[in-house]
Motif scaffolding. Structure first.
Motif, PDB file in Angstrom:
ATOM      1  N   GLY A   1      -5.464   6.156  10.344  1.00 18.71           N
ATOM      2  CA  GLY A   1      -4.731   5.428  11.372  1.00 18.71           C
ATOM      3  C   GLY A   1      -4.710   3.927  11.135  1.00 18.71           C
ATOM      4  O   GLY A   1      -5.011   3.432  10.037  1.00 18.71           O
ATOM      5  N   PHE A   2      -4.351   3.226  12.198  1.00 18.94           N
ATOM      6  CA  PHE A   2      -4.243   1.772  12.157  1.00 18.94           C
ATOM      7  C   PHE A   2      -5.307   1.136  13.052  1.00 18.94           C
ATOM      8  O   PHE A   2      -5.757   1.725  14.029  1.00 18.94           O
ATOM      9  CB  PHE A   2      -2.864   1.325  12.658  1.00 18.94           C
ATOM     10  N   ASP A   3      -5.676  -0.074  12.693  1.00 16.52           N
ATOM     11  CA  ASP A   3      -6.526  -0.908  13.537  1.00 16.52           C
ATOM     12  C   ASP A   3      -5.820  -2.250  13.637  1.00 16.52           C
ATOM     13  O   ASP A   3      -6.011  -3.142  12.804  1.00 16.52           O
ATOM     14  CB  ASP A   3      -7.914  -1.060  12.913  1.00 16.52           C
ATOM     15  N   GLY A   4      -4.961  -2.366  14.634  1.00 16.32           N
ATOM     16  CA  GLY A   4      -4.100  -3.537  14.705  1.00 16.32           C
ATOM     17  C   GLY A   4      -3.117  -3.512  13.556  1.00 16.32           C
ATOM     18  O   GLY A   4      -2.388  -2.541  13.360  1.00 16.32           O
ATOM     19  N   ASN A   5      -3.117  -4.556  12.746  1.00 15.04           N
ATOM     20  CA  ASN A   5      -2.245  -4.616  11.580  1.00 15.04           C
ATOM     21  C   ASN A   5      -2.903  -4.078  10.316  1.00 15.04           C
ATOM     22  O   ASN A   5      -2.325  -4.149   9.235  1.00 15.04           O
ATOM     23  CB  ASN A   5      -1.798  -6.069  11.328  1.00 15.04           C
ATOM     24  N   ALA A   6      -4.098  -3.577  10.459  1.00 20.00           N
ATOM     25  CA  ALA A   6      -4.835  -3.060   9.306  1.00 20.00           C
ATOM     26  C   ALA A   6      -4.680  -1.547   9.189  1.00 20.00           C
ATOM     27  O   ALA A   6      -4.371  -0.851  10.164  1.00 20.00           O
ATOM     28  CB  ALA A   6      -6.305  -3.433   9.419  1.00 20.00           C
ATOM     29  N   VAL A   7      -4.904  -1.039   7.980  1.00 20.40           N
ATOM     30  CA  VAL A   7      -4.837   0.392   7.693  1.00 20.40           C
ATOM     31  C   VAL A   7      -6.260   0.893   7.477  1.00 20.40           C
ATOM     32  O   VAL A   7      -7.045   0.264   6.756  1.00 20.40           O
ATOM     33  CB  VAL A   7      -3.985   0.655   6.431  1.00 20.40           C
ATOM     34  N   VAL A   8      -6.590   2.025   8.111  1.00 23.26           N
ATOM     35  CA  VAL A   8      -7.964   2.525   8.093  1.00 23.26           C
ATOM     36  C   VAL A   8      -8.046   3.828   7.291  1.00 23.26           C
ATOM     37  O   VAL A   8      -7.222   4.728   7.469  1.00 23.26           O
ATOM     38  CB  VAL A   8      -8.490   2.746   9.523  1.00 23.26           C
ATOM     39  N   PHE A   9      -9.062   3.911   6.427  1.00 20.01           N
ATOM     40  CA  PHE A   9      -9.287   5.103   5.613  1.00 20.01           C
ATOM     41  C   PHE A   9     -10.704   5.606   5.825  1.00 20.01           C
ATOM     42  O   PHE A   9     -11.617   4.830   6.093  1.00 20.01           O
ATOM     43  CB  PHE A   9      -9.095   4.793   4.122  1.00 20.01           C
ATOM     44  N   GLU A  10     -10.861   6.920   5.664  1.00 16.73           N
ATOM     45  CA  GLU A  10     -12.191   7.518   5.570  1.00 16.73           C
ATOM     46  C   GLU A  10     -12.460   7.795   4.093  1.00 16.73           C
ATOM     47  O   GLU A  10     -11.638   8.396   3.406  1.00 16.73           O
ATOM     48  CB  GLU A  10     -12.265   8.830   6.356  1.00 16.73           C
TER      49      GLU A  10
ATOM     50  N   GLU B   1       1.675  -6.400  -6.062  1.00 12.35           N
ATOM     51  CA  GLU B   1       0.385  -5.751  -6.289  1.00 12.35           C
ATOM     52  C   GLU B   1       0.399  -4.458  -5.487  1.00 12.35           C
ATOM     53  O   GLU B   1       0.612  -4.468  -4.277  1.00 12.35           O
ATOM     54  CB  GLU B   1      -0.760  -6.641  -5.812  1.00 12.35           C
ATOM     55  N   VAL B   2       0.184  -3.334  -6.157  1.00 11.83           N
ATOM     56  CA  VAL B   2       0.339  -2.023  -5.520  1.00 11.83           C
ATOM     57  C   VAL B   2      -0.965  -1.245  -5.592  1.00 11.83           C
ATOM     58  O   VAL B   2      -1.611  -1.178  -6.642  1.00 11.83           O
ATOM     59  CB  VAL B   2       1.471  -1.213  -6.189  1.00 11.83           C
TER      60      VAL B   2
ATOM     61  N   GLY C   1       0.835  -1.198   0.000  1.00  5.68           N
ATOM     62  CA  GLY C   1       0.000   0.000   0.000  1.00  5.68           C
ATOM     63  C   GLY C   1       0.870   1.249   0.000  1.00  5.68           C
ATOM     64  O   GLY C   1       1.873   1.315   0.711  1.00  5.68           O
ATOM     65  N   ILE C   2       0.514   2.216  -0.808  1.00  6.91           N
ATOM     66  CA  ILE C   2       1.199   3.506  -0.863  1.00  6.91           C
ATOM     67  C   ILE C   2       0.189   4.565  -0.444  1.00  6.91           C
ATOM     68  O   ILE C   2      -0.865   4.709  -1.077  1.00  6.91           O
ATOM     69  CB  ILE C   2       1.704   3.838  -2.289  1.00  6.91           C
TER      70      ILE C   2
ATOM     71  N   ASP D   1       1.087  -6.290   2.983  1.00  7.35           N
ATOM     72  CA  ASP D   1       2.315  -6.933   3.444  1.00  7.35           C
ATOM     73  C   ASP D   1       3.402  -5.907   3.764  1.00  7.35           C
ATOM     74  O   ASP D   1       4.325  -6.181   4.531  1.00  7.35           O
ATOM     75  CB  ASP D   1       2.820  -7.912   2.378  1.00  7.35           C
ATOM     76  N   ALA D   2       3.304  -4.729   3.151  1.00  4.78           N
ATOM     77  CA  ALA D   2       4.209  -3.614   3.434  1.00  4.78           C
ATOM     78  C   ALA D   2       3.487  -2.328   3.062  1.00  4.78           C
ATOM     79  O   ALA D   2       2.540  -2.328   2.265  1.00  4.78           O
ATOM     80  CB  ALA D   2       5.513  -3.743   2.653  1.00  4.78           C
ATOM     81  N   LEU D   3       3.943  -1.238   3.661  1.00  4.94           N
ATOM     82  CA  LEU D   3       3.262   0.041   3.496  1.00  4.94           C
ATOM     83  C   LEU D   3       4.315   1.131   3.278  1.00  4.94           C
ATOM     84  O   LEU D   3       5.338   1.155   3.954  1.00  4.94           O
ATOM     85  CB  LEU D   3       2.445   0.355   4.754  1.00  4.94           C
ATOM     86  N   VAL D   4       4.060   2.027   2.328  1.00  7.32           N
ATOM     87  CA  VAL D   4       4.912   3.201   2.127  1.00  7.32           C
ATOM     88  C   VAL D   4       4.073   4.446   2.396  1.00  7.32           C
ATOM     89  O   VAL D   4       3.025   4.641   1.774  1.00  7.32           O
ATOM     90  CB  VAL D   4       5.494   3.268   0.701  1.00  7.32           C
TER      91      VAL D   4
END
Length: 402
Positions: A136-145, A28-29, A7-8, A156-159
């Motif tokens: 922000g984050f929810d555990g190992n997950a990424v949260v968006f509005e 996969e990006v 995720g970017i 698996d990785a985040l930039v």
């Protein structure tokens, strides 16, 4: 890397370059951008001619990044000015070197480059999602509005390439600092860089000279003496010569409450010659005529001299010559940070490893203006965003492979 997801977050130059680099490694990006469109600050930079990089040779080029030079050197060596020009050519955008050494696309604008770039990313299979604000984050997950509500993604990785805090209306609002601070990431407060400065002018001076350039001139601060020009504004001074001294002036104001930019209004003549030329002027001549004929000062330079040093008209030739060669322009404060071309501050470089990964957050990489570095205008800012974005994208792919 089949099935690996990167995720970017951030759709500016650093984020898009990270996406291209990671996708090129087979990942996969997915790129997330809070604004309705991508690359808004890049497009704004291109409105007056996109200065994409600089032709200055090493080691002077890397030295432009000051205290961060050593930390950025590897990324810049792998994707500095020459490589960036080749990359532009690959998008069908030819570049040229201007008289100042700055590099521009022949078309001058950013929009053709951005269109070609987004088409290349689509061809790589990169997914581009706008109107997704990272909260922000929810555990190992990424949260968006999003416009459809809360959305949770896993990678698996985040930039992270969320920009600094200048020009917030274009997307760089610095809101991410609270999220990373809560995660223990060391941050340095944002400070304006390449910015304008305030000084209280008289109403008469503003009425006559606001918007007019002061040129040619040599300006001196703690960084040394630099030739160029700047512009008188209603609230102070701005322009390329001021931006060149901005970091030194900003730091002096923070330390001492004010800063002095010393101006040589007649860089072509030494004090002795200038004093002789001034002494030859008739005693009955007006002060404006003495300055025009004896020192070659135009109306705006003469007005600046009177504004800064009202006593100038009564000085003898030698003292007046010394003043003209070293006019002390005292500046009170920077303009607001949201008006600055760029910022210093952000993620402390001590908080990332050699691969631009956050030490407190394995698998999370950062790039671009989020990092605490600064550089002058002239193409250096964009080059570092491209270079660190590429380095972070490649490192994220390597992290997954490992």
């Amino acid at each position: 890397m089949a099935g690996a997801r990167i995720g970017i977050i951030g759709g500016g130059p650093a984020g898009l370059m990270a996406a291209e680099a990671a996708a090129g490694q087979g990942a996969e990006v997915v790129v997330f951008e809070a604004m309705p469109t991508l690359g808004r600050k890049l497009l704004m930079a291109g409105k007056s001619g996109l200065n994409i990089t600089h032709s200055e040779a090493e080691p002077a080029f890397t030295g432009r990044y000051g205290a961060a030079s050593a930390r950025l050197s590897t990324a810049l060596a792998e994707f500095g000015g020459p490589a960036l020009r080749v990359w532009c050519e690959g998008l069908g955008i030819k570049t040229f070197v201007g008289s100042s050494g700055r590099v521009f696309p022949e078309v001058m604008k950013a929009s053709p480059l951005l269109r070609g770039w987004l088409a290349r990313l689509a061809g790589q299979g990169v997914s581009l999602r706008t109107r997704h604000r990272w909260v922000g984050f929810d555990g190992n997950a990424v949260v968006f509005e999003t416009s459809d509500g809360r959305q949770v993604e896993r990678f698996d990785a985040l930039v992270l390439a969320l920009g600094g805090a200048s020009w917030p209306r274009l997307g760089s609002d610095g809101r991410w600092t609270g999220i990373l601070a809560d995660s223990g990431v060391p941050l340095t407060p944002f400070r304006p860089a390449n910015c304008a400065f305030e000084r209280a002018w008289s109403s008469i001076f503003i009425e006559r000279f606001a918007g007019q350039p002061i040129k040619p001139v040599v300006a001196t601060s703690a960084i040394g003496s630099v030739p160029g020009e700047f512009v008188i504004s209603r609230w102070g001074v701005e322009g390329s010569l001021v931006y060149a001294h901005a970091a030194a002036l900003r730091d002096a104001i923070a330390r001492d409450g004010a800063a002095t930019l010393t101006l040589d209004l007649v860089p072509g003549r030494d004090v002795e010659r200038l004093a002789r030329d001034l002494s030859r002027q008739p005693a009955k001549a007006s002060f404006a005529n003495r300055l025009r004929k004896g020192a070659g000062l135009d109306a705006v330079k003469a007005g600046l001299l009177r504004e800064v040093a009202p006593e100038a008209a009564s000085l003898p030739p030698e003292a007046l010559a010394n003043l003209i060669k070293a006019v002390p322009l005292v500046l009170a404060s920077t303009r607001p940070m949201e008006e600055a071309i760029s910022v210093a501050g952000g993620v402390d470089l001590a908080g990332i490893d050699e691969n631009f990964m956050l030490r407190q957050m394995p698998g999370v990489f950062v790039a671009g203006e989020m990092l605490d570095w600064e550089a002058p205008t002239g193409g250096y800012l964009l080059t570092a965003c491209f270079a660190t974005g590429r380095a972070a994208g490649l490192a994220a792919a390597r992290y997954i492979r490992a």
